[in-house]
Each structure stands twice: as C-alpha cells, then as structure tokens.
Design an enzyme around this catalytic site. Sequence first.
Site, mmCIF file in Angstrom:
data_model
loop_
_atom_site.group_PDB
_atom_site.id
_atom_site.type_symbol
_atom_site.label_atom_id
_atom_site.label_comp_id
_atom_site.label_asym_id
_atom_site.label_seq_id
_atom_site.Cartn_x
_atom_site.Cartn_y
_atom_site.Cartn_z
ATOM 1 C CG ASP A 32 -2.346 0.904 1.018
ATOM 2 O OD1 ASP A 32 -3.291 0.053 0.812
ATOM 3 O OD2 ASP A 32 -2.126 2.093 1.002
ATOM 4 C CG PHE A 160 -18.918 -10.509 -7.744
ATOM 5 C CD1 PHE A 160 -19.451 -9.487 -8.542
ATOM 6 C CD2 PHE A 160 -18.364 -11.530 -8.167
ATOM 7 C CE1 PHE A 160 -19.129 -9.469 -9.886
ATOM 8 C CE2 PHE A 160 -17.857 -11.543 -9.751
ATOM 9 C CZ PHE A 160 -18.558 -10.641 -10.349
ATOM 10 C CG LEU A 161 -15.457 -8.157 -1.091
ATOM 11 C CD1 LEU A 161 -15.677 -7.154 0.193
ATOM 12 C CD2 LEU A 161 -13.958 -8.720 -0.928
ATOM 13 C CE LYS A 215 -18.621 -4.823 -7.954
ATOM 14 N NZ LYS A 215 -17.502 -4.999 -6.989
ATOM 15 C CB ALA A 263 -39.228 -1.627 1.605
ATOM 16 N N GLY A 268 -26.589 2.525 0.510
ATOM 17 C CA GLY A 268 -25.555 3.517 0.615
ATOM 18 C C GLY A 268 -24.191 2.706 0.541
ATOM 19 C CB CYS A 271 -20.044 -0.886 -3.769
ATOM 20 S SG CYS A 271 -18.581 -1.372 -3.253
ATOM 21 C CE LYS A 274 -16.912 2.997 -6.148
ATOM 22 N NZ LYS A 274 -16.195 2.055 -6.931
HETATM 23 C C1 UDX Z 1 -22.227 -4.584 -2.603
HETATM 24 C C2 UDX Z 1 -22.680 -5.834 -3.466
HETATM 25 O O1 UDX Z 1 -23.648 -6.662 -2.650
HETATM 26 C C3 UDX Z 1 -21.332 -6.647 -3.618
HETATM 27 O O2 UDX Z 1 -21.566 -7.655 -4.244
HETATM 28 C C4 UDX Z 1 -20.197 -5.658 -4.294
HETATM 29 O O3 UDX Z 1 -19.068 -6.254 -4.386
HETATM 30 C C5 UDX Z 1 -19.898 -4.357 -3.409
HETATM 31 O O4 UDX Z 1 -21.477 -3.963 -3.232
HETATM 32 P P1 UDX Z 1 -21.785 -3.915 -0.023
HETATM 33 O O5 UDX Z 1 -21.478 -2.631 -0.513
HETATM 34 O O6 UDX Z 1 -21.035 -4.390 1.011
HETATM 35 O O7 UDX Z 1 -21.950 -4.748 -1.156
HETATM 36 O O8 UDX Z 1 -23.425 -3.960 0.649
HETATM 37 P P2 UDX Z 1 -24.794 -4.751 0.402
HETATM 38 O O9 UDX Z 1 -24.983 -5.964 1.298
HETATM 39 O O10 UDX Z 1 -24.916 -5.129 -1.077
HETATM 40 O O11 UDX Z 1 -25.748 -3.600 0.878
HETATM 41 C C6 UDX Z 1 -25.690 -2.129 0.303
HETATM 42 C C7 UDX Z 1 -26.965 -1.457 0.798
HETATM 43 O O12 UDX Z 1 -28.202 -1.859 0.429
HETATM 44 C C8 UDX Z 1 -26.750 -1.291 2.162
HETATM 45 O O13 UDX Z 1 -26.981 0.022 2.351
HETATM 46 C C9 UDX Z 1 -27.952 -2.018 2.788
HETATM 47 O O14 UDX Z 1 -28.652 -1.607 3.960
HETATM 48 C C10 UDX Z 1 -28.996 -1.708 1.623
HETATM 49 N N1 UDX Z 1 -29.918 -2.920 1.310
HETATM 50 C C11 UDX Z 1 -29.781 -4.254 0.902
HETATM 51 C C12 UDX Z 1 -31.267 -2.540 1.402
HETATM 52 O O15 UDX Z 1 -31.696 -1.621 1.649
HETATM 53 N N2 UDX Z 1 -32.227 -3.366 0.984
HETATM 54 C C13 UDX Z 1 -32.047 -4.948 0.651
HETATM 55 O O16 UDX Z 1 -32.995 -5.483 0.752
HETATM 56 C C14 UDX Z 1 -30.584 -5.222 0.847
#
Ligand code: UDX
Length: 446
Positions: A32, A160-161, A215, A263, A268, A271, A274
Amino acid sequence: MALKITVIGTGYLGATHAAAMAELGFEVLGLDVVPEKIEMLAAGRVPMYEPGLEELLQRHVAGIPGSTGRLRFTTSWEEVGEFGDVHFVCVNTPQKHGEYACDMSYVDAAFASLAPQLRRPCLVVGKSTVPVGSATRLAALLAERAPAGADAELAWNPEFLREGFAVQDTLRPDRIVAGVGSDRAEKLLREVYATPLGEGTPFVVTDYPTAELVKTAANSFLATKISFINAMAEVCEAADGDVVKLAEAIGHDDRIGRKFLRAGIGFGGGCLPKDIRAFMARAGELGVDQALTFLREVDSINMRRRGQMVELAREAVGGSFLGTTVAVLGATFKPDSDDVRDSPALNVAGQIHLQGGQVTVYDPKGMDNARAVFPTLAYAPSALEAARGAQVVLHLTEWGEFRELDPEALGAVVAERRILDGRNALDPSRWREAGWDFRALGRPTA
Ligand code: UDX
C-alpha cells in the site's frame, strides 16, 4: 513451484484478498502507498471492522507467534515486482468530485508504478471496479512499459465481496469471473483459484469488456431490486398497504426471490451508489446513455427514501424539529461494518440536526467514523443512553443488537414511547405491547 502473489492496495478488498490468498496456501506480499496502513497490517491489525478478518490475518502475517508467516507487507514497488508471479490490483475507484464518473487515478497510479518493475513473466490481475474499456487500455500500457514486454499480461477478475461477509465471500465466492487475453492467463487464474474451483465454484471465462461489465451489471441489478421494493413502499404508504407482506408474497416466486427486497431508507456504502453513477457516465461516453436512464430513477428513488424518513420523523414530533430530542440507532450503511460512506442512516441524522433537532447517535461499530464525518452530532455509548429523553427513536441500521433491545427498558428512559423503523427489521408487536407508538417505512397500518 507454488505461485507467489502480490496484492496492491490493502483496503477492504485488498486486505481481505491478501489474507485469503495466504489462507489458500500461497506466499503473499501486500503493498500500500500509505505506510501507516502497512504498519498496522504487518502487526496483524485491520484498519477497519470486518468480522473474521483480523483472525485470518493473524493466522498468516509473518512475525506473529504461531502464524504460517506466508503473508508480508511492503511499501516497495521494486520488491513487489521481484516477488510476484501474479499481481492483484485492488485499489479503490471512488466517485469523482462533482461528477458521476469514476476516479481512475489510484488504478492509473498503481499501473504506472508497477509496470516498470515487471522484469519477469507474470500476470497482473485487476480486481478494482472500473469503467468498461479500462482493461484494454491498461493491457496496452503494460505491453508498452513493462520490461518483460508481452510476458507481463493482464487479466480482469472482478470482486463481488460484501462488507460484513468479506472473508467468506473471498474464500468461497459464488462465482469467479476471468476476463483474459490468452490461455496462459486463464491457466494461471485457475491455479490461483484451484481450491474454490475444486469445491465447485463456477468459473466464467470471458473477454476484458464483459468481465468489467459483469461487476457493474451485478451492482446495478441489486440497486434496482432495492429501489423497486422501495418504490412499492411509496405506493404502500399512499394506499395503506404493507410492503413487508408484499415483499414476502412476491418473493415466493423463485423467479423474483426473497433477497434484496427489504424496503427501508435505501442503499448506501462505498459501492452501489457510486457504481451505478459511474455506469451511467460511461454509458454516456459510449453513446448508449438511453440504455441506462432507468438507473437515474433507481438513484432518485433511493435518495428520496432519506427525505421521506426525515418527513416521517418530523410528523412524529409534531411538525418541527426545533427544540426536539431525537435518538438515532445506527450510523453505518449496513450492519456488521464500521463503514459510514454514503450512509443513509447518517444522512438522515445529519438532515434532522440541520433542521434544529438535538440528535444523539449510537452505533455498535461506526462511532469513530461517524464522528469524523459529522462531528456536530451528539454520540452516546449505548442505545439506552442515546434514547434518554428522546421524543422519537429512529431505527436506521439493522444491527442484531437493536432487534434484541428490550422495549420496556428503553421505554423507561425516553420522553415519549415513539419509534420509527427505517429498516423494517423490528417486530412491531413487541414494541406495541410495551406501549410504544410504532411506525415503519412502507407499512402505515401494519
Ligand atoms: C455490494 C454488493 O452486494 C457486492 O456484491 C459488491 O461487491 C459491493 O457492493 P456492499 O456495499 O457490501 O456490497 O453492501 P450490500 O450488502 O450489497 O448492501 C448495500 C446497501 O443496500 C446497504 O446500505 C443495505 O442496507 C442496502 N439494502 C440491501 C437494502 O436497503 N435492502 C436490501 O434488501 C438489501
């Protein structure tokens, strides 16, 4: 001989990937450009909260008693170039200031520093989320600037994590996507991922642009699913429906499925928001902006949720926040993370504060990060302390510990027993039985 692996960029993605590669048995060197990050990681500490990651790291970081010693860290590009057979680029691609487009400066800087150090045959694997077309450009840059020439190849292998599940998603991904330019690159990636492939993980081999698009398409689909159910929540609000029941009922159709239909105050994080914006910006450059105009609607439904939560809270306290005390449970963008980037919860808390409410926030892991973004909010060390004297309690991030809260105990400290569930995760009957006025987004009568 076993492949030697380097990981460039040690944020969420890179730190987890480096530890996972060591867990799979490889010798790993992480780099890093921020020396403080490297010092922490080299001491076996993780600069963020991610369940299981610190344990995994400590199992492998060299110098930690009992570790395998397979994982080391450096700030030297030269060392990385000498060491690696496979170099994973895991730096972040944030949204550009004042624009939808993605900021490629970290990716470009990483390739510019790495390329001149590539003196022996190797594979550079991009994992960062980038606008489609980047890999083709970066492959040309490697060919031009790497002393190894055509022996320094590029592959694109999106990640996709999910935060909160980063370790399991990395060790046991549900699919591996490999955008490659040659059989040799595919063979090397199959070697790197031999363990998950042996356990049956699907391996999708494709070209660079498709790998990049997989992605952004996946994240766009997930964002669309969330905004779809949130749009239904808006209709339920107007028609006295119950969006939780609606989601349950449509989710029984396995073409639709139950997941990502919760719902609430919307998505937010670092990922989804943006990525859909960068995708729209890139589509515009490619002359196919019409194909993605629906994502603008997905984005605006999502942003509207925050305002609607603020409105509901304002109604609950009698029409104005001035002079009122509001408790906010949750600051992170989702549970099991300390990440507050573009957090709907913190955004709602901030808006209420700016409208004159006295807001006190509690979050199990996100307090330090929240304080750094919103130092003017008040912070309390527990849910109970945050709720003390509150006229309304807002549940904005669905941490497990909030589901376990005792409505009686909380009821004893608040000024008024009034709670709004912005995540549809609390059990209304438990709260009502304890005399609470309970209201959830998208279920006005439930
Ligand atoms: C996401 C993708 O899932 C992942 O595959 C990718 O690599 C990176 O972006 P992440 O940002 O960790 O991962 O969060 P995620 O679990 O997808 O949730 C994203 C947002 O959606 C959160 O704010 C969560 O609260 C919201 N969400 C999720 C909802 O409001 N309702 C849902 O049913 C599911």
